[in-house]
Scaffold this active site. Structure first.
Site, short mmCIF file in Angstrom:
data_model
loop_
_atom_site.label_atom_id
_atom_site.label_comp_id
_atom_site.label_asym_id
_atom_site.label_seq_id
_atom_site.Cartn_x
_atom_site.Cartn_y
_atom_site.Cartn_z
N LYS A 113 0.82 -1.23 -0.05
CA LYS A 113 0.01 0.08 -0.07
C LYS A 113 0.76 1.31 0.04
O LYS A 113 0.36 2.29 -0.43
CB LYS A 113 -1.00 -0.19 1.11
CG LYS A 113 -1.91 -1.34 0.91
CD LYS A 113 -3.20 -1.06 1.71
CE LYS A 113 -4.19 -2.20 1.34
NZ LYS A 113 -3.96 -3.58 1.82
C1 LIG Z 1 -4.41 -4.52 0.76
C2 LIG Z 1 -3.64 -5.82 0.72
C3 LIG Z 1 -3.93 -6.95 -0.19
C4 LIG Z 1 -5.24 -6.70 -0.79
O1 LIG Z 1 -5.02 -5.67 -1.98
P1 LIG Z 1 -6.71 -5.10 -2.55
O2 LIG Z 1 -5.82 -3.95 -3.66
O3 LIG Z 1 -7.19 -4.61 -1.60
O4 LIG Z 1 -7.02 -5.99 -3.21
C5 LIG Z 1 -3.32 -7.99 -0.28
N1 LIG Z 1 -2.08 -8.21 0.49
C6 LIG Z 1 -1.58 -7.09 1.38
C7 LIG Z 1 -0.47 -7.24 2.32
C8 LIG Z 1 -2.51 -5.98 1.49
O5 LIG Z 1 -2.16 -4.98 2.57
#
Ligand SMILES: *Cc1c(COP(=O)(O)O)cnc(C)c1O
Length: 495
Positions: A113
């Site tokens: 993120k």
């Molecule tokens: C948020 C997250 C996901 C999922 O990603 P999306 O874009 O919401 O589908 C997968 N793995 C980790 C470690 C995350 O923080």
């Protein structure tokens, strides 16, 4: 070609500039902003393969953020993708056991993120300037664990902004919670909620739609914006890393010109994989988009039946950032496969709200042919971590392990051996107890920081600063509220 603007998945006639869409987050009709068309890359893949991450980021983002000047956009990119990342490449591609792992966790909070949330504050403050906004921007966010810290780190002490993060108390990992509640910065606020992630996200959506609250905020000289993955300022920067991975493989001779690759994404809110879908439609030779779920396998069922049904038990898994029953970004895909028909999309979303389910038409199902849905049960996730560790010494986090397992199953089922990029979405250090349990047997009762040291020995990967600095960091946020107290908590912080 007309200039690319943004419309809503619930109002195709709307036209908004990119900067306004970034500021607003969610459309007033409850829909999500989508570009009026998906732009094609206007630089060849060969030329892109000679650029670094920042260069590729500019070539991709300029096509979507058309009202940002070249200087503005390049400044945003340079401010985001700098030495906060612990690899000069910003992202690394690592070959292990039959696939390329796209390590997206080298930013300041060791989750993917960071890729989008490092740049969003810059896109947003630039947008505020461009649109003569004087109010403070209040970021209101629900997190399943990783968004919260990445957003806090991104907005910490950014002038003209405040950030409030709600997380499900008991629904995030020890390290995730510790990362959030130790957040410094007078403009930050972190609150635990007695509820699950969907409860938090739904309450946040209600606050965005609350006109009374909006008025009160205006009186306080504030306005809401969203850092959740529904914001195009989070979606668009993610398109970059799929373009970058492809041209990196091309540049290194791992694939030849014109070769197609597959992409596997551990999925929760459907933002990351939607970015891969956009990259494909911009002209990157990507064939299958393999969508990996954990035991909350709403998306697996959807891709296999055409029915989206959230009426089921919510499970807390060892990949908590994917514990989601309402994948918000899926609405964008629904809108695209409905032929950009806002009424059709609206009817389906109404059905989801009223009845907890919807079913797409056979015509729409044709639009899903690029996707493959799979899921990993808890035991599969852990055995996959062990398998990779035993075979190669490479350590996966639990989310990436879900994707890795689903990818192996996909190959077994289809025999499709195209080169594949697996999005590696978090450092294993973020989920140390689960990861070490997978490798060595149950560790859930041990001191989490002692486990971090053991993992360092096992993996040979240096403990990231994001983890080592937590041990002695003072706790700054300890508030926990009920779901119906969330709005009150927002007002209390802002006053
Ligand atoms: C948020 C997250 C996901 C999922 O990603 P999306 O874009 O919401 O589908 C997968 N793995 C980790 C470690 C995350 O923080």
């Amino acid at each position: 070609m007309e200039e690319l603007m943004y419309k809503s998945t619930r109002n195709s006639d709307l036209r908004l500039t990119a900067s306004k869409a970034v500021l607003q987050g969610l459309s007033e009709d409850g829909g999500l902003f989508v570009p009026t068309y998906i732009p094609k890359l206007d630089v060849s893949l060969e030329d892109l393969s000679k650029m670094d991450y920042r260069g590729v980021a500019y070539e991709v983002m300029k096509l979507y953020m058309t009202d940002y000047t070249e200087d503005e956009l390049k400044h945003c990119i340079a401010s985001a993708y700098d030495e906060k990342f612990d690899t000069e490449n910003i992202v690394d591609l690592v070959w292990a056991d039959g696939a390329y792992y796209l390590e997206l966790f080298h930013g300041s909070t060791i989750a993917f993120k960071d890729m989008a949330l490092s740049i969003l504050p810059h896109l947003m403050t630039t947008a505020a300037k461009k649109n003569d906004i004087e109010d403070d921007i209040v970021i209101l966010t629900a997190t399943s664990g990783d968004t919260g810290k990445a957003a806090l780190a991104g907005f910490d002490s950014v002038p003209g902004t405040k950030i409030i993060v709600f997380y499900p108390k008991g629904g995030v990992s020890f390290i995730q919670e510790r990362q959030m509640v130790t957040q410094a910065g007078a403009n930050t606020c972190v609150i635990g909620v007695n509820g699950n992630f969907d409860d938090c996200q739904s309450a946040v959506k209600r606050m965005f739609a609350d006109t009374e609250l909006k008025k009160t905020l205006a009186e306080l000289g504030c306005r809401f914006s969203s850092a959740n993955s529904i914001n195009i300022g989070r979606l668009i920067p993610q398109v970059v890393y799929y373009v970058y991975s492809y041209v990196k493989l091309l540049g290194e001779g791992k694939i030849a010109r014109g070769d197609e690759i597959n992409v596997t994404v551990p999925t929760g809110n459907f933002g990351n994989i939607l970015a891969a879908y956009l990259a494909k439609h911009m002209g990157v030779p990507i064939d299958r988009l393999i969508c990996a779920s954990n035991e909350n396998k709403v998306l697996f069922d959807f891709f296999n039946t055409g029915v989206y049904d959230k009426k089921r038990e919510f499970k807390l898994t060892n990949s908590p950032s994917m514990d989601i029953l309402i994948s918000s970004n899926l609405e964008r895909l629904i809108y695209f496969i409905a032929g950009e028909d806002d009424d059709a999309n609206k009817a389906l979303m109404k059905s989801l709200t009223d009845e907890g389910r919807y079913e797409i038409t056979d015509e729409m199902k044709k639009g899903l042919k690029d996707f493959y849905g799979g899921f990993a049960a808890e035991a599969d996730t852990l055995s996959q971590i062990k398998k990779l560790y035993d075979d190669t010494g490479y350590v996966l986090d639990t989310h990436t392990a879900v994707a890795s397992f689903v990818y192996d199953e996909y190959v077994k089922k289809t025999g499709d051996k195209k080169k594949t990029v697996i999005a590696s979405t978090a450092s294993p250090y973020k989920f140390t107890p689960s990861v070490l349990s997978a490798i060595e047997g149950n560790k859930s009762d041990a001191d989490p920081f002692a486990l971090v040291d053991i993992l360092a020995e096992k993996s040979g990967v240096k403990i990231p600063r994001a983890v080592s600095e937590l041990k002695n960091a003072p706790i700054k946020h300890d508030k926990v509220v009920e779901i119906d107290e969330m709005k009150g908590a927002v007002l209390e912080f802002l006053r």
